[in-house]
Write an enzyme that holds these catalytic residues in place. Structure first.
Site, PDB file in Angstrom:
ATOM      1  N   TYR A 279      -8.943   5.232 -12.753  1.00 10.63           N
ATOM      2  CA  TYR A 279      -8.938   5.879 -11.436  1.00 10.63           C
ATOM      3  C   TYR A 279      -8.789   7.396 -11.525  1.00 10.63           C
ATOM      4  O   TYR A 279      -8.579   8.052 -10.498  1.00 10.63           O
ATOM      5  CB  TYR A 279      -7.767   5.386 -10.577  1.00 10.63           C
TER       6      TYR A 279
ATOM      7  N   GLY B 246       0.763  -1.242   0.000  1.00  8.59           N
ATOM      8  CA  GLY B 246       0.000   0.000   0.000  1.00  8.59           C
ATOM      9  C   GLY B 246       0.788   1.282   0.000  1.00  8.59           C
ATOM     10  O   GLY B 246       0.212   2.350  -0.230  1.00  8.59           O
TER      11      GLY B 246
ATOM     12  N   CYS C 256     -11.283   4.291 -28.864  1.00  8.79           N
ATOM     13  CA  CYS C 256     -12.601   4.920 -29.052  1.00  8.79           C
ATOM     14  C   CYS C 256     -13.364   5.071 -27.745  1.00  8.79           C
ATOM     15  O   CYS C 256     -14.431   4.461 -27.547  1.00  8.79           O
ATOM     16  CB  CYS C 256     -13.416   4.094 -30.033  1.00  8.79           C
ATOM     17  N   GLU C 257     -12.815   5.806 -26.819  1.00  5.97           N
ATOM     18  CA  GLU C 257     -13.450   6.106 -25.533  1.00  5.97           C
ATOM     19  C   GLU C 257     -12.953   7.479 -25.129  1.00  5.97           C
ATOM     20  O   GLU C 257     -11.741   7.728 -25.163  1.00  5.97           O
ATOM     21  CB  GLU C 257     -12.966   5.138 -24.428  1.00  5.97           C
TER      22      GLU C 257
ATOM     23  N   GLU D 104       4.091  -6.521   2.040  1.00  2.91           N
ATOM     24  CA  GLU D 104       3.878  -6.929   0.638  1.00  2.91           C
ATOM     25  C   GLU D 104       3.923  -5.708  -0.276  1.00  2.91           C
ATOM     26  O   GLU D 104       2.922  -5.357  -0.905  1.00  2.91           O
ATOM     27  CB  GLU D 104       2.505  -7.610   0.507  1.00  2.91           C
ATOM     28  N   PRO D 105       5.070  -5.063  -0.385  1.00  2.00           N
ATOM     29  CA  PRO D 105       5.138  -3.858  -1.219  1.00  2.00           C
ATOM     30  C   PRO D 105       5.097  -4.199  -2.699  1.00  2.00           C
ATOM     31  O   PRO D 105       5.707  -5.177  -3.133  1.00  2.00           O
ATOM     32  CB  PRO D 105       6.503  -3.256  -0.844  1.00  2.00           C
ATOM     33  N   GLY D 106       4.380  -3.405  -3.458  1.00  2.00           N
ATOM     34  CA  GLY D 106       4.349  -3.588  -4.908  1.00  2.00           C
ATOM     35  C   GLY D 106       4.778  -2.310  -5.592  1.00  2.00           C
ATOM     36  O   GLY D 106       5.935  -2.128  -5.980  1.00  2.00           O
ATOM     37  N   ARG D 107       3.839  -1.368  -5.656  1.00  6.33           N
ATOM     38  CA  ARG D 107       4.042  -0.124  -6.397  1.00  6.33           C
ATOM     39  C   ARG D 107       5.342   0.591  -6.035  1.00  6.33           C
ATOM     40  O   ARG D 107       6.050   1.083  -6.908  1.00  6.33           O
ATOM     41  CB  ARG D 107       2.853   0.794  -6.091  1.00  6.33           C
TER      42      ARG D 107
END
Ligand code: LLP
Length: 419
Positions: A321, A242, A347-348, A277-280
């Site tokens: 987000y 997190g 196409c959005e 549990e680091p990710g980012r």
């Protein structure tokens, strides 16, 4: 251009990686990761925990970036792994992680996933519900073994981040309510297939202050202490991931030292070993999405549209987000700054990387680096509009690079289909 953030940990530096040569050789869009930045960030995080002198394990959250080469780099740097599916477990094993270096998390694990995880004898399975505990118990007994389990609790703590990546509110789908956890475990005290060795919590991602992380940690630590007093042989607190990164200049995130100290301060009085549990934080600042301008035109509402050859298919975070990523021209120019709406070709209308960004008037053919794209970038890419998945490249400090995943071809994409 060297970019620093307030964590004092290294971030991608455009002048150290020859993005123009990479783009010429490999084409765009593509992801480029800096191997030294990944190594340095992991080393810095480990050092911060080492300095606290308390038993800990870093389990890299593979979901942030599970390219085989990146996962291998992380393993070589001394971390263990957190997997969220049997696919990630398989990836981890190919990257050289042993089963006893893997924890398995996930709000919904299929029967096949549970059976495989039990048979692999992983370090721990983070169980998300009473039903899952029972399924694990039955599987373990059927296989004549005991499975090491940590119960994921939901502490009802607001992570103060985007709603889509908030996971620890009582309305969130994750874990069991804190107040129910003790009863659930008591009811299963005699479950022969279960060895409950810890509690797990993860309240969200891109968290930029220590408050929510500490609040969740303290709640779980208190519960673990009282469960141990009742005779449950718990040994660890898994406090999830997190920790946020600086996406926008001037933003602030806790330093690794403050982060480690805060979690160890919670764990130490309890005697429990710590898992994080680091990710980012390990890979986000180490990657850019490299794209070329393929069109520009005025916007009737003001400013200019700058259309890139990368879109929400390559990097979904802004569309999903409203996430902010800096957009930096790879070559400095003396063109005047103009307000730009940097968009993709999909196409959005949500396929927009940034609105009203002041950029030196972009021209067709210019290279742009979308910064801090090393986490939740390539892993979330998709083939909407039949756009091939982009390649991923890993650069070294000497300016060399290698392809760690080649660009998908139309034939690759169609290989699974029948007319
Ligand atoms: N542990 C668990 C149980 C998790 O669910 C996650 C992330 C992590 C660890 C790693 O969290 P990190 O250190 O990376 O914040 N796609 C979103 C982020 C989703 C995070 C999901 N869980 C984004 O692009 O912001």
């Amino acid at each position: 251009m060297a970019v620093t953030d307030t964590t004092q940990a290294p971030v991608f530096a455009l002048d150290q990686v020859p993005l123009d040569r990479i783009a010429a050789a490999e084409g765009t869009p593509c992801y480029v990761y800096s191997a030294p930045v990944v190594r340095q960030r992991l080393a810095a995080l480990r050092q911060a925990f080492e300095a606290c002198d308390w038993p800990y394990a870093l389990h890299y959250a593979l979901k942030a970036n599970s390219s085989l080469a990146v996962a291998s780099l992380i393993r070589e740097g001394g971390a263990d792994a957190d997997a969220n599916s049997v696919g990630e477990i398989a990836l981890a094993r190919r990257a050289g992680f042993r089963p006893d270096q893997i924890v398995f998390t996930g709000v919904g694990k299929s029967p096949a996933e549970l059976a495989e995880a039990v048979s692999l004898d992983l370090k721990a399975i983070n169980a998300e519900s009473a039903g899952e505990l029972d399924r694990l118990d039955a599987l373990a007994r059927a296989q004549g073994r005991r499975v090491r389990v940590a119960l994921r609790v939901n502490p009802d703590v607001d992570a103060q981040t985007h709603a889509h990546i908030t996971t620890g509110l009582k309305t969130s789908k994750f874990g069991v309510p804190l107040d129910d956890a003790a009863a659930l475990l008591r009811e299963r005290r005699d479950a022969a297939g279960l060895e409950v060795i810890g509690l797990h919590v993860h309240v969200g991602s891109q968290i930029t202050s220590l408050g929510p992380l500490c609040a969740a940690a303290r709640k779980v630590a208190d519960l673990a202490v009282s469960l141990r007093a009742e005779g449950f042989p718990l040994s660890h607190l898994d406090l999830g991931g997190g920790l946020g990164i600086v996406y926008e200049r001037g933003a602030d995130v806790p330093t690794y030292e403050a982060f480690a100290q805060a979690l160890v301060d919670v764990a130490r009085p309890t005697g429990f070993t710590l898992i994080v549990e680091p990710g980012r934080t390990l890979v986000g600042p180490a990657g850019v999405l490299l794209a070329r301008v393929i069109d520009t035109k005025p916007c009737a509402g003001g400013g200019r549209f700058v259309v890139l050859d990368a879109g929400m298919t390559e990097l979904m975070r802004p569309a999903l987000y409203g996430a902010f990523h800096r957009i930096v021209p790879v070559h400095a120019t003396d063109r005047p700054l103009v307000p730009c709406h940097v968009v993709g070709p999909v196409c959005e209308s949500s396929d927009t990387f940034g609105r009203v960004r002041d950029l030196p008037e972009p021209a067709v053919g210019d290279l742009m680096a979308i910064m801090d794209a090393g986490a939740y970038g390539a892993v979330m890419s998709n083939t909407y509009n039949r756009r091939p998945l982009p390649p991923e490249l890993l650069a070294e400090a000497d300016g060399s690079w290698r392809v760690i995943r080649r660009r998908q071809t139309i034939d690759d994409m169609l290989a699974l289909e029948h007319a």
